[in-house]
Design an enzyme around this catalytic site. Structure first.
Site, PDB file in Angstrom:
ATOM      1  NE  ARG A   1      -3.300   2.670   2.594  1.00  0.00           N
ATOM      2  CZ  ARG A   1      -4.354   2.899   3.462  1.00  0.00           C
ATOM      3  NH1 ARG A   1      -4.721   1.958   4.424  1.00  0.00           N
ATOM      4  NH2 ARG A   1      -4.904   4.014   3.629  1.00  0.00           N
TER       5      ARG A   1
ATOM      6  CG  ASN B   1     -11.094  -1.405  -0.399  1.00  0.00           C
ATOM      7  OD1 ASN B   1     -11.902  -1.512  -1.146  1.00  0.00           O
ATOM      8  ND2 ASN B   1     -11.014  -0.729   1.037  1.00  0.00           N
TER       9      ASN B   1
ATOM     10  CG  ASP C   1     -16.090   0.919   6.138  1.00  0.00           C
ATOM     11  OD1 ASP C   1     -15.220   0.660   7.205  1.00  0.00           O
ATOM     12  OD2 ASP C   1     -15.668   1.711   5.228  1.00  0.00           O
TER      13      ASP C   1
ATOM     14  CE1 TYR D   1     -13.275   6.046   0.649  1.00  0.00           C
ATOM     15  CE2 TYR D   1     -11.146   6.367  -0.688  1.00  0.00           C
ATOM     16  CZ  TYR D   1     -11.916   5.842   0.490  1.00  0.00           C
ATOM     17  OH  TYR D   1     -11.161   5.184   1.488  1.00  0.00           O
TER      18      TYR D   1
HETATM   19  N1  LIG Z   1     -14.546  -2.261   1.819  1.00  0.00           N
HETATM   20  C1  LIG Z   1     -14.307  -1.267   2.686  1.00  0.00           C
HETATM   21  O1  LIG Z   1     -15.049  -0.439   2.569  1.00  0.00           O
HETATM   22  C2  LIG Z   1     -13.190  -1.266   3.560  1.00  0.00           C
HETATM   23  C3  LIG Z   1     -13.123  -0.831   4.726  1.00  0.00           C
HETATM   24  C4  LIG Z   1     -11.855  -0.954   5.734  1.00  0.00           C
HETATM   25  C5  LIG Z   1     -10.918  -1.855   4.958  1.00  0.00           C
HETATM   26  N2  LIG Z   1     -11.016  -2.327   4.017  1.00  0.00           N
HETATM   27  C6  LIG Z   1     -10.036  -3.413   3.567  1.00  0.00           C
HETATM   28  O2  LIG Z   1      -9.849  -4.508   4.405  1.00  0.00           O
HETATM   29  C7  LIG Z   1      -8.617  -5.262   4.154  1.00  0.00           C
HETATM   30  C8  LIG Z   1      -7.996  -5.312   5.521  1.00  0.00           C
HETATM   31  O3  LIG Z   1      -7.516  -3.897   5.885  1.00  0.00           O
HETATM   32  P1  LIG Z   1      -6.244  -3.714   7.036  1.00  0.00           P
HETATM   33  O4  LIG Z   1      -5.955  -2.439   7.242  1.00  0.00           O
HETATM   34  O5  LIG Z   1      -7.045  -4.371   8.417  1.00  0.00           O
HETATM   35  O6  LIG Z   1      -5.226  -4.810   6.578  1.00  0.00           O
HETATM   36  P2  LIG Z   1      -4.327  -5.585   7.283  1.00  0.00           P
HETATM   37  O7  LIG Z   1      -2.894  -5.566   6.402  1.00  0.00           O
HETATM   38  O8  LIG Z   1      -3.986  -5.149   8.653  1.00  0.00           O
HETATM   39  O9  LIG Z   1      -4.721  -7.150   7.379  1.00  0.00           O
HETATM   40  C9  LIG Z   1      -5.027  -7.915   6.050  1.00  0.00           C
HETATM   41  C10 LIG Z   1      -4.565  -9.200   6.338  1.00  0.00           C
HETATM   42  O10 LIG Z   1      -4.955  -9.818   5.152  1.00  0.00           O
HETATM   43  C11 LIG Z   1      -3.904 -11.206   5.020  1.00  0.00           C
HETATM   44  N3  LIG Z   1      -3.686 -11.487   3.679  1.00  0.00           N
HETATM   45  C12 LIG Z   1      -3.079 -10.736   2.805  1.00  0.00           C
HETATM   46  N4  LIG Z   1      -3.210 -11.433   1.554  1.00  0.00           N
HETATM   47  C13 LIG Z   1      -3.841 -12.540   1.870  1.00  0.00           C
HETATM   48  C14 LIG Z   1      -4.343 -13.902   1.062  1.00  0.00           C
HETATM   49  N5  LIG Z   1      -4.121 -14.033  -0.067  1.00  0.00           N
HETATM   50  N6  LIG Z   1      -4.986 -14.738   1.703  1.00  0.00           N
HETATM   51  C15 LIG Z   1      -5.238 -14.872   3.234  1.00  0.00           C
HETATM   52  N7  LIG Z   1      -4.812 -13.502   4.076  1.00  0.00           N
HETATM   53  C16 LIG Z   1      -4.199 -12.684   3.405  1.00  0.00           C
HETATM   54  C17 LIG Z   1      -2.617 -10.354   5.581  1.00  0.00           C
HETATM   55  O11 LIG Z   1      -1.835 -11.215   6.190  1.00  0.00           O
HETATM   56  C18 LIG Z   1      -3.152  -9.468   6.937  1.00  0.00           C
HETATM   57  O12 LIG Z   1      -3.282 -10.421   8.099  1.00  0.00           O
HETATM   58  C19 LIG Z   1      -8.179  -4.170   3.132  1.00  0.00           C
HETATM   59  O13 LIG Z   1      -8.349  -4.705   1.988  1.00  0.00           O
HETATM   60  C20 LIG Z   1      -8.656  -2.855   3.199  1.00  0.00           C
HETATM   61  O14 LIG Z   1      -8.761  -2.113   2.262  1.00  0.00           O
HETATM   62  C21 LIG Z   1     -12.035  -2.305   3.169  1.00  0.00           C
HETATM   63  O1  LIG Z   2      -6.807   4.850   5.511  1.00  0.00           O
HETATM   64  P1  LIG Z   2      -7.564   3.796   6.388  1.00  0.00           P
HETATM   65  O2  LIG Z   2      -6.862   2.476   6.161  1.00  0.00           O
HETATM   66  O3  LIG Z   2      -7.738   4.185   7.692  1.00  0.00           O
HETATM   67  O4  LIG Z   2      -9.098   3.785   5.799  1.00  0.00           O
HETATM   68  C1  LIG Z   2      -9.179   3.291   4.392  1.00  0.00           C
HETATM   69  C2  LIG Z   2     -10.445   2.880   4.409  1.00  0.00           C
HETATM   70  O5  LIG Z   2     -11.359   4.127   4.390  1.00  0.00           O
HETATM   71  C3  LIG Z   2     -12.719   3.776   4.513  1.00  0.00           C
HETATM   72  O6  LIG Z   2     -13.153   2.983   5.568  1.00  0.00           O
HETATM   73  C4  LIG Z   2     -13.302   3.364   6.941  1.00  0.00           C
HETATM   74  C5  LIG Z   2     -11.769   3.200   7.492  1.00  0.00           C
HETATM   75  O7  LIG Z   2     -11.344   2.041   7.305  1.00  0.00           O
HETATM   76  C6  LIG Z   2     -11.779   3.536   8.806  1.00  0.00           C
HETATM   77  O8  LIG Z   2     -10.268   3.853   9.395  1.00  0.00           O
HETATM   78  C7  LIG Z   2     -12.406   4.893   9.131  1.00  0.00           C
HETATM   79  O9  LIG Z   2     -11.605   6.214   8.908  1.00  0.00           O
HETATM   80  O10 LIG Z   2     -13.612   5.281   8.586  1.00  0.00           O
HETATM   81  C8  LIG Z   2     -13.655   4.725   7.288  1.00  0.00           C
HETATM   82  C9  LIG Z   2     -15.113   4.773   6.756  1.00  0.00           C
HETATM   83  O11 LIG Z   2     -15.734   3.908   7.838  1.00  0.00           O
HETATM   84  C10 LIG Z   2     -12.927   3.113   3.164  1.00  0.00           C
HETATM   85  O12 LIG Z   2     -14.560   2.510   3.026  1.00  0.00           O
HETATM   86  C11 LIG Z   2     -12.214   1.925   2.926  1.00  0.00           C
HETATM   87  O13 LIG Z   2     -12.512   1.279   1.709  1.00  0.00           O
HETATM   88  C12 LIG Z   2     -10.855   2.074   3.034  1.00  0.00           C
HETATM   89  O14 LIG Z   2     -10.073   1.022   2.796  1.00  0.00           O
HETATM   90 MN   LIG Z   3     -14.586   1.473   1.032  1.00  0.00          MN
END
Ligand SMILES: NC(=O)c1ccc[n+]([C@@H]2O[C@H](COP(=O)([O-])OP(=O)(O)OC[C@H]3O[C@@H](n4cnc5c(N)ncnc54)[C@H](O)[C@@H]3O)[C@@H](O)[C@H]2O)c1
Ligand SMILES: O=P(O)(O)OC[C@H]1O[C@H](O[C@H]2[C@H](O)[C@@H](O)[C@@H](O)O[C@@H]2CO)[C@H](O)[C@@H](O)[C@@H]1O
Ligand SMILES: [Mn+2]
Length: 442
Positions: A95, A149, A172, A265
């Site tokens: 990232r 993501n 979210d 965004y």
């Molecule tokens: N959709 C949303 O709105 C939203 C909101 C918040 C976070 N996210 C997403 O959630 C994910 C987690 O975020 P985070 O900051 O906690 O990340 P993080 O790096 O703390 O945790 C991710 C975990 O995934 C594991 N991982 C990576 N590749 C893998 C694979 N191929 N198979 C199994 N495990 C695997 C890693 O080892 C790690 O433990 C990210 O993709 C982030 O962008 C999405």
């Molecule tokens: O920069 P991050 O890792 O804190 O957040 C990126 C994500 O932002 C949105 O989700 C959450 C976020 O995870 C949380 O930290 C907080 O700040 O509020 C945001 C909205 O709930 C976004 O939806 C995710 O896709 C991003 O990964």
């Molecule tokens: Mn999102």
């Protein structure tokens, strides 16, 4: 009386969001009772740090729930009703690269938008498809709620590569914004709002927001957002500066179309020059997260393990965690709750490509999402959505065809990137940085 209890797998157990989800699951035992909770990750050491703390928590607060953490897909995905997926392929290290390479070229460097989001998308596609395949192999009747993501590109890839899978891609951000909207109008929370919303993931607009009596809340919300964005003065002690700035910038995004309310965004697409001018190419959001959320979460887990008790554990539910449990509950009990998800358009937004993956309100029940019609996109939104959706489709084309040209086209078409040569310079650097993750491009 329905006495079912559910088996939940968190894929990406080492995620910083895992403890919050567990806290919500424990607080939701009446709404959504579980019999089993499993973690799955491909990094045993990272997952173990969280799992060891959660094992103590579960033993103290829900000893009747079976808990285990594993890196073995069969153990993880067998006998599961719901998979909550939140993996980060390449972890924070990649990232950081996604964010820093574009900034070196004067272009927005961001997790899920622009060249950073494109690079992340190419890494995530195989990781999420692998989770879907494991689920279909070991628990074919399970549903996957996927946060992994960049949800927009992952959603297009799963639509195309696994069209019949039971994966629902979610986000979210609109949920967090609607929790803020509720506070702005003096309501308890997002579930007290009835809304109309459309767009792509991280690329959408509200066209109507009412309370449950049908009262139109848009005038009050617009007046607030025009001045403050979604920033709630003094109600968010400790919120990070970058997020405060994002919530405030929504005011300038709103100014471009005062008939709607924007997703935060959109600032990256409409004000890229402002974003770059306020960025530090050597210290980006990843650095903030590693110094903030990651340090706090893993520090708290270590403290619980060292003390041997979770009686004073400092994790709490969030909109991220409550939302995914709301979705599971709606599916499990066929409640038809109106919730946002990223689904094949098929007419939900009438004048947008039916094969676009759009984020719209759906009625959630035992058969998953049932799309609600949001009518036509206005001209401004239609132009933006069409271009961005083609970028996302080109990324999946590049993945499927191992095509350099398709990826260059995606980068060049992206509204955030000013010039095809700049796109190529960024792309060529990203190919080297992602050599362990991307398919070899020809
Ligand atoms: N959709 C949303 O709105 C939203 C909101 C918040 C976070 N996210 C997403 O959630 C994910 C987690 O975020 P985070 O900051 O906690 O990340 P993080 O790096 O703390 O945790 C991710 C975990 O995934 C594991 N991982 C990576 N590749 C893998 C694979 N191929 N198979 C199994 N495990 C695997 C890693 O080892 C790690 O433990 C990210 O993709 C982030 O962008 C999405
Ligand atoms: O920069 P991050 O890792 O804190 O957040 C990126 C994500 O932002 C949105 O989700 C959450 C976020 O995870 C949380 O930290 C907080 O700040 O509020 C945001 C909205 O709930 C976004 O939806 C995710 O896709 C991003 O990964
Ligand atoms: Mn999102």
């Amino acid at each position: 009386m329905d006495d079912r209890k559910f088996s939940v797998l968190i894929a990406g157990g080492g995620s910083t969001y895992t403890p919050g989800i567990v806290m919500t699951l424990l607080e939701s035992q009446k709404q959504f009772p579980i019999r089993k909770l499993k973690f799955y990750d491909n990094d045993a050491a990272r997952q173990k740090k969280i799992a060891d703390a959660i094992a103590i928590l579960m033993k103290e607060r829900a000893p009747e729930v079976e808990f285990l953490a594993t890196t073995d897909p069969e153990t993880a995905f067998s006998d599961v009703d719901f998979v909550m997926a939140q993996i980060r392929v390449g972890k924070y290290a990649m990232r950081s690269v996604d964010e820093k390479i574009p900034l070196k070229h004067g272009v927005v460097g961001q997790e899920t938008t622009g060249p950073g989001g494109i690079a992340y998308g190419l890494r995530s596609i195989p990781g999420v498809i692998e989770l879907v395949d494991y689920m279909e192999q070991y628990s074919p009747n399970a549903w996957m709620l996927n946060y992994s993501n960049p949800a927009a590109i992952v959603a297009e890839a799963t639509r195309r590569l696994r069209p019949n899978s039971r994966i629902i891609n979610i986000c979210d951000m609109p949920i967090a914004i609607m929790d803020r909207m509720a506070k702005i109008v003096g309501l308890p929370g997002r579930n007290d709002l009835v809304f109309r919303y459309y767009g792509l993931n991280h690329f959408g607009w509200w066209t109507d927001v009412r309370d449950k009596t049908g009262r139109d809340l848009m005038p009050q919300l617009k007046a607030y957002v025009a001045k403050n964005g979604y920033w709630l003065q003094d109600q968010e002690p400790g919120k990070e500066a970058s997020w405060i700035s994002t919530y405030k910038k929504a005011a300038d995004v709103y100014a471009l179309d005062p008939t709607t309310l924007p997703n935060t965004y959109l600032k990256y697409y409409l004000y890229p020059k402002y974003v770059v001018e306020h960025a530090d190419p050597n210290y980006t959001r990843t650095d903030e997260v590693e110094a903030g959320r990651e340090k706090t979460v893993f520090g708290e887990c270590a403290r619980v393990v060292a003390n041997g008790t979770a009686k004073d554990i400092q994790f709490q539910a969030s909109n991220h965690s409550t939302y995914i449990v709301d979705l599971c509950t709606a599916i499990a009990y066929d409640t038809k709750q109106r919730l946002l998800a990223i689904i094949p358009n098929e007419g939900a937004v009438a004048n947008i490509d039916p094969e676009a993956m759009v984020e719209v309100p759906c009625l959630f029940g035992a058969n998953g999402p049932e799309r609600l019609s949001m009518g036509n996109a206005a001209t401004f939104q239609k132009g933006l959505i069409t271009e961005q959706n083609c970028v996302e489709k080109l990324v999946v084309d590049a993945y499927e065809q191992h095509s350099y040209i398709k990826l260059w086209e995606a980068m060049s078409l992206c509204k955030i990137v000013p010039d095809a040569q700049v796109a190529k310079d960024i792309l060529d650097e990203m190919i080297v940085a992602n050599k362990d993750f991307w398919p070899e491009l020809k």
